[in-house]
Design a protein around this motif. Structure first.
Motif, short mmCIF file in Angstrom:
data_model
loop_
_atom_site.label_atom_id
_atom_site.label_comp_id
_atom_site.label_asym_id
_atom_site.label_seq_id
_atom_site.Cartn_x
_atom_site.Cartn_y
_atom_site.Cartn_z
N ARG A 23 57.69 42.51 28.47
CA ARG A 23 57.13 41.24 28.96
C ARG A 23 58.07 40.07 28.68
NH1 ARG A 23 53.10 39.99 25.65
NH2 ARG A 23 53.56 41.62 24.17
N ALA A 72 49.84 32.10 31.16
CA ALA A 72 50.40 33.46 31.08
C ALA A 72 51.49 33.61 30.02
CB ALA A 72 50.97 33.85 32.44
N PHE A 130 55.74 36.84 28.10
CA PHE A 130 54.49 36.72 28.82
C PHE A 130 53.37 37.45 28.08
CE2 PHE A 130 57.78 35.92 31.86
CZ PHE A 130 57.26 34.92 32.67
N LYS A 131 52.15 36.96 28.25
CA LYS A 131 50.99 37.63 27.67
C LYS A 131 50.74 38.94 28.40
CE LYS A 131 48.53 33.40 26.41
NZ LYS A 131 47.35 32.56 26.71
N CYS A 132 50.00 39.80 27.76
CA CYS A 132 49.61 41.06 28.39
C CYS A 132 48.70 40.79 29.58
CB CYS A 132 48.83 41.93 27.40
SG CYS A 132 49.81 42.56 26.05
N ASP A 133 48.82 41.62 30.58
CA ASP A 133 47.87 41.62 31.68
C ASP A 133 46.53 42.09 31.11
OD1 ASP A 133 46.24 42.51 33.84
OD2 ASP A 133 48.01 42.76 35.09
N PRO A 134 45.47 41.35 31.32
CA PRO A 134 44.17 41.74 30.75
C PRO A 134 43.70 43.13 31.18
CG PRO A 134 44.04 39.56 31.77
CD PRO A 134 45.40 40.11 32.07
N THR A 135 44.21 43.62 32.30
CA THR A 135 43.78 44.95 32.75
C THR A 135 44.61 46.08 32.13
OG1 THR A 135 45.24 44.93 34.68
CG2 THR A 135 43.03 43.97 34.96
N ASP A 136 45.66 45.74 31.40
CA ASP A 136 46.53 46.74 30.78
C ASP A 136 46.05 47.05 29.37
OD1 ASP A 136 48.55 48.34 29.78
OD2 ASP A 136 50.17 46.98 30.33
N CYS A 139 48.59 47.48 26.42
CA CYS A 139 49.41 46.35 26.01
C CYS A 139 48.75 45.60 24.87
CB CYS A 139 49.60 45.41 27.21
SG CYS A 139 50.75 44.08 26.89
N ASN A 141 49.22 41.82 22.72
CA ASN A 141 49.92 40.55 22.58
C ASN A 141 50.52 40.37 21.21
OD1 ASN A 141 49.78 39.28 25.16
ND2 ASN A 141 47.62 38.93 24.85
#
Length: 143
Positions: A23, A72, A130-136, A139, A141
């Motif tokens: 990220r 993000a 970048f922050k983690c994708d909330p759907t991942d 992942c 942070n």
């Protein structure tokens, strides 16, 4: 100029200690002349990374502020001694003292939490995580 990107799934990446999570991106600092110099003798690129005296700090601050406003961004690395110039630019752009404290580590010591924090070697560029994708779900942070 977007420079080095981490590998998609993270992990070791050449000399990059901070490009571990997948990220991370290095983005060159914005320059006063609006164009990077050609034919750099010090690096292997066709354009030359900007020196601190060439940086347009107000434009750089506006760029960082725009990144932050997306929600993000987890953190940004910039060498501590350059953060003073960024701080001055943020003040000139009308940033409040409360926001400055949250967004820029300087003038507080290295290690103080903020959006923009110190990491050695970040002189010609900012390192954006970048922050983690909330759907991942794999992942974190915390990386």
């Amino acid at each position: 100029m977007i420079a080095d990107l981490s590998l998609k799934d993270g992990g070791g990446y050449g000399r990059h200690k901070s490009h571990q999570s997948g990220r991370d991106a290095d983005i060159w600092l914005q320059v006063k002349r609006k164009r990077y110099l050609d034919g750099c003798k010090n690096c292997s690129t066709t354009s030359c990374r900007p020196e601190p005296e060439e940086v347009d700090w107000r434009t750089t601050w506006r760029f960082i502020r725009a990144l932050y406003s997306t929600g993000a961004i987890q953190e940004i690395f910039l060498s501590h001694w350059l953060q003073e110039e960024l701080h001055k630019a943020a003040v000139a752009e009308g940033e409040s003292p409360a926001e400055l404290k949250k967004l820029i580590q300087w003038p507080r010591p290295k290690g103080t939490p903020a959006l923009v924090m110190h990491s050695d070697g970040h002189i010609h560029h900012i390192h954006v995580r970048f922050k983690c994708d909330p759907t991942d779900t794999a992942c974190s942070n915390a990386k």
